[in-house]
Motif scaffolding. Structure first.
Motif, PDB file in Angstrom:
ATOM      1  N   GLU A  20      35.416  47.898  41.255  1.00 33.24           N
ATOM      2  CA  GLU A  20      35.763  46.474  41.201  1.00 33.24           C
ATOM      3  C   GLU A  20      36.316  46.132  39.826  1.00 33.24           C
ATOM      4  O   GLU A  20      35.858  46.658  38.809  1.00 33.24           O
ATOM      5  CB  GLU A  20      34.502  45.646  41.462  1.00 33.24           C
ATOM      6  N   THR A  21      37.320  45.255  39.785  1.00 28.91           N
ATOM      7  CA  THR A  21      37.797  44.720  38.513  1.00 28.91           C
ATOM      8  C   THR A  21      37.660  43.210  38.556  1.00 28.91           C
ATOM      9  O   THR A  21      37.934  42.573  39.570  1.00 28.91           O
ATOM     10  CB  THR A  21      39.279  45.075  38.233  1.00 28.91           C
ATOM     11  N   LYS A  22      37.207  42.663  37.453  1.00 30.31           N
ATOM     12  CA  LYS A  22      37.060  41.220  37.342  1.00 30.31           C
ATOM     13  C   LYS A  22      37.141  40.846  35.873  1.00 30.31           C
ATOM     14  O   LYS A  22      36.386  41.382  35.054  1.00 30.31           O
ATOM     15  CB  LYS A  22      35.721  40.770  37.927  1.00 30.31           C
ATOM     16  N   GLU A  23      38.077  39.976  35.540  1.00 28.82           N
ATOM     17  CA  GLU A  23      38.234  39.445  34.191  1.00 28.82           C
ATOM     18  C   GLU A  23      38.301  40.552  33.138  1.00 28.82           C
ATOM     19  O   GLU A  23      37.612  40.508  32.129  1.00 28.82           O
ATOM     20  CB  GLU A  23      37.119  38.460  33.877  1.00 28.82           C
ATOM     21  N   GLY A  24      39.115  41.564  33.400  1.00 27.57           N
ATOM     22  CA  GLY A  24      39.318  42.620  32.422  1.00 27.57           C
ATOM     23  C   GLY A  24      38.201  43.643  32.323  1.00 27.57           C
ATOM     24  O   GLY A  24      38.145  44.412  31.375  1.00 27.57           O
ATOM     25  N   LEU A  25      37.302  43.660  33.296  1.00 31.85           N
ATOM     26  CA  LEU A  25      36.197  44.613  33.287  1.00 31.85           C
ATOM     27  C   LEU A  25      36.258  45.450  34.558  1.00 31.85           C
ATOM     28  O   LEU A  25      36.222  44.919  35.670  1.00 31.85           O
ATOM     29  CB  LEU A  25      34.861  43.876  33.198  1.00 31.85           C
ATOM     30  N   LEU A  26      36.397  46.763  34.398  1.00 35.56           N
ATOM     31  CA  LEU A  26      36.385  47.699  35.517  1.00 35.56           C
ATOM     32  C   LEU A  26      34.956  48.178  35.692  1.00 35.56           C
ATOM     33  O   LEU A  26      34.352  48.703  34.756  1.00 35.56           O
ATOM     34  CB  LEU A  26      37.316  48.878  35.231  1.00 35.56           C
ATOM     35  N   THR A  27      34.412  47.987  36.884  1.00 38.51           N
ATOM     36  CA  THR A  27      33.036  48.393  37.176  1.00 38.51           C
ATOM     37  C   THR A  27      33.051  49.414  38.305  1.00 38.51           C
ATOM     38  O   THR A  27      33.634  49.177  39.359  1.00 38.51           O
ATOM     39  CB  THR A  27      32.183  47.180  37.600  1.00 38.51           C
ATOM     40  N   VAL A  28      32.421  50.547  38.063  1.00 38.64           N
ATOM     41  CA  VAL A  28      32.281  51.593  39.073  1.00 38.64           C
ATOM     42  C   VAL A  28      30.791  51.751  39.337  1.00 38.64           C
ATOM     43  O   VAL A  28      30.011  51.983  38.415  1.00 38.64           O
ATOM     44  CB  VAL A  28      32.884  52.930  38.597  1.00 38.64           C
ATOM     45  N   ALA A  29      30.409  51.585  40.595  1.00 34.61           N
ATOM     46  CA  ALA A  29      28.997  51.689  40.963  1.00 34.61           C
ATOM     47  C   ALA A  29      28.830  52.738  42.050  1.00 34.61           C
ATOM     48  O   ALA A  29      29.644  52.829  42.973  1.00 34.61           O
ATOM     49  CB  ALA A  29      28.475  50.342  41.457  1.00 34.61           C
ATOM     50  N   GLY A  30      27.792  53.527  41.912  1.00 35.08           N
ATOM     51  CA  GLY A  30      27.422  54.505  42.928  1.00 35.08           C
ATOM     52  C   GLY A  30      26.035  54.162  43.427  1.00 35.08           C
ATOM     53  O   GLY A  30      25.091  54.100  42.642  1.00 35.08           O
ATOM     54  N   LYS A  31      25.941  53.888  44.712  1.00 36.09           N
ATOM     55  CA  LYS A  31      24.649  53.526  45.301  1.00 36.09           C
ATOM     56  C   LYS A  31      24.219  54.642  46.234  1.00 36.09           C
ATOM     57  O   LYS A  31      24.807  54.852  47.282  1.00 36.09           O
ATOM     58  CB  LYS A  31      24.778  52.195  46.044  1.00 36.09           C
ATOM     59  N   LYS A  32      23.177  55.327  45.821  1.00 36.37           N
ATOM     60  CA  LYS A  32      22.663  56.443  46.600  1.00 36.37           C
ATOM     61  C   LYS A  32      21.462  55.954  47.392  1.00 36.37           C
ATOM     62  O   LYS A  32      20.497  55.437  46.827  1.00 36.37           O
ATOM     63  CB  LYS A  32      22.258  57.577  45.656  1.00 36.37           C
ATOM     64  N   ALA A  33      21.546  56.093  48.696  1.00 34.67           N
ATOM     65  CA  ALA A  33      20.411  55.732  49.545  1.00 34.67           C
ATOM     66  C   ALA A  33      19.293  56.736  49.304  1.00 34.67           C
ATOM     67  O   ALA A  33      19.503  57.789  48.697  1.00 34.67           O
ATOM     68  CB  ALA A  33      20.833  55.741  51.011  1.00 34.67           C
ATOM     69  N   GLY A  34      18.116  56.433  49.766  1.00 34.43           N
ATOM     70  CA  GLY A  34      16.986  57.350  49.598  1.00 34.43           C
ATOM     71  C   GLY A  34      17.331  58.732  50.118  1.00 34.43           C
ATOM     72  O   GLY A  34      18.140  58.893  51.025  1.00 34.43           O
ATOM     73  N   ASN A  35      16.785  59.741  49.509  1.00 32.95           N
ATOM     74  CA  ASN A  35      17.086  61.116  49.899  1.00 32.95           C
ATOM     75  C   ASN A  35      16.494  61.415  51.257  1.00 32.95           C
ATOM     76  O   ASN A  35      15.299  61.677  51.390  1.00 32.95           O
ATOM     77  CB  ASN A  35      16.534  62.095  48.862  1.00 32.95           C
ATOM     78  N   GLU A  36      17.363  61.413  52.275  1.00 30.20           N
ATOM     79  CA  GLU A  36      16.901  61.699  53.632  1.00 30.20           C
ATOM     80  C   GLU A  36      16.549  63.175  53.792  1.00 30.20           C
ATOM     81  O   GLU A  36      15.633  63.531  54.509  1.00 30.20           O
ATOM     82  CB  GLU A  36      17.983  61.334  54.667  1.00 30.20           C
TER      83      GLU A  36
END
Length: 160
Positions: free
Chosen positions: A65-81
């Motif tokens: 996501e980019t917003k107001e000059g800030l690039l944000t990269v998020a990784g959401k790992k679900a619980g280890n199945e």
């Protein structure tokens, strides 16, 4: 953590509060976090790429996501199945959630992203608007007014 004192600059520069804020914000962004590792590469005069090692993440688990000059990269790992089915003697591949932020310069836009061999590549380009680009001014003759005028003074014919 070291701090930067910009007080001497404020004595001679006007309107650079935003720059000071960006420096302060950059010093707080992910300063101690080393996960996930990343590269920033210049691939052209106005083109850049950010590569982030995201082994074990799928495209669905990553958010850019980019917003107001800030690039944000998020990784959401679900619980280890699969953790219950597997017996690890050593687990060196980190598969934990993360958020990585990058401050973008003015007029830098994200043009695309790809995930290949566990590396997320985000392509960026600096697109300066036409009105902000340097213009070449040709030297030529200018029309000389018939009668010189002082700035701020009106001629008698203009006042009537």
């Amino acid at each position: 953590m070291s701090t930067i004192d910009l007080t001497p600059l404020y004595r001679t520069m006007v309107g650079f509060d935003r720059l000071a804020g960006m420096i302060d914000q950059a010093s707080r962004l992910d300063g101690t976090q080393g996960y996930p590792p990343y590269n920033i590469e210049r691939v052209g005069e106005d083109a850049f790429a950010v590569e982030i090692a995201v082994a074990g993440f799928t495209e669905a688990e990553l958010d850019i996501e980019t917003k107001e000059g800030l690039l944000t990269v998020a990784g959401k790992k679900a619980g280890n199945e699969d953790a219950g089915d597997r017996n690890f003697l050593h687990r060196g591949i980190a598969q934990r959630s993360f958020i990585r932020r990058f401050q973008l310069a003015d007029h830098v836009l994200v043009t695309g992203a790809s995930l290949e061999h566990g590396v997320l590549r985000i392509d960026l380009v600096r697109e300066i608007p036409e009105e902000k680009k340097a213009r070449k001014i040709e030297i030529g003759q200018t029309a000389v007014p018939a009668e010189p005028r002082l700035i701020g003074k009106k001629k008698a014919s203009d006042a009537a």
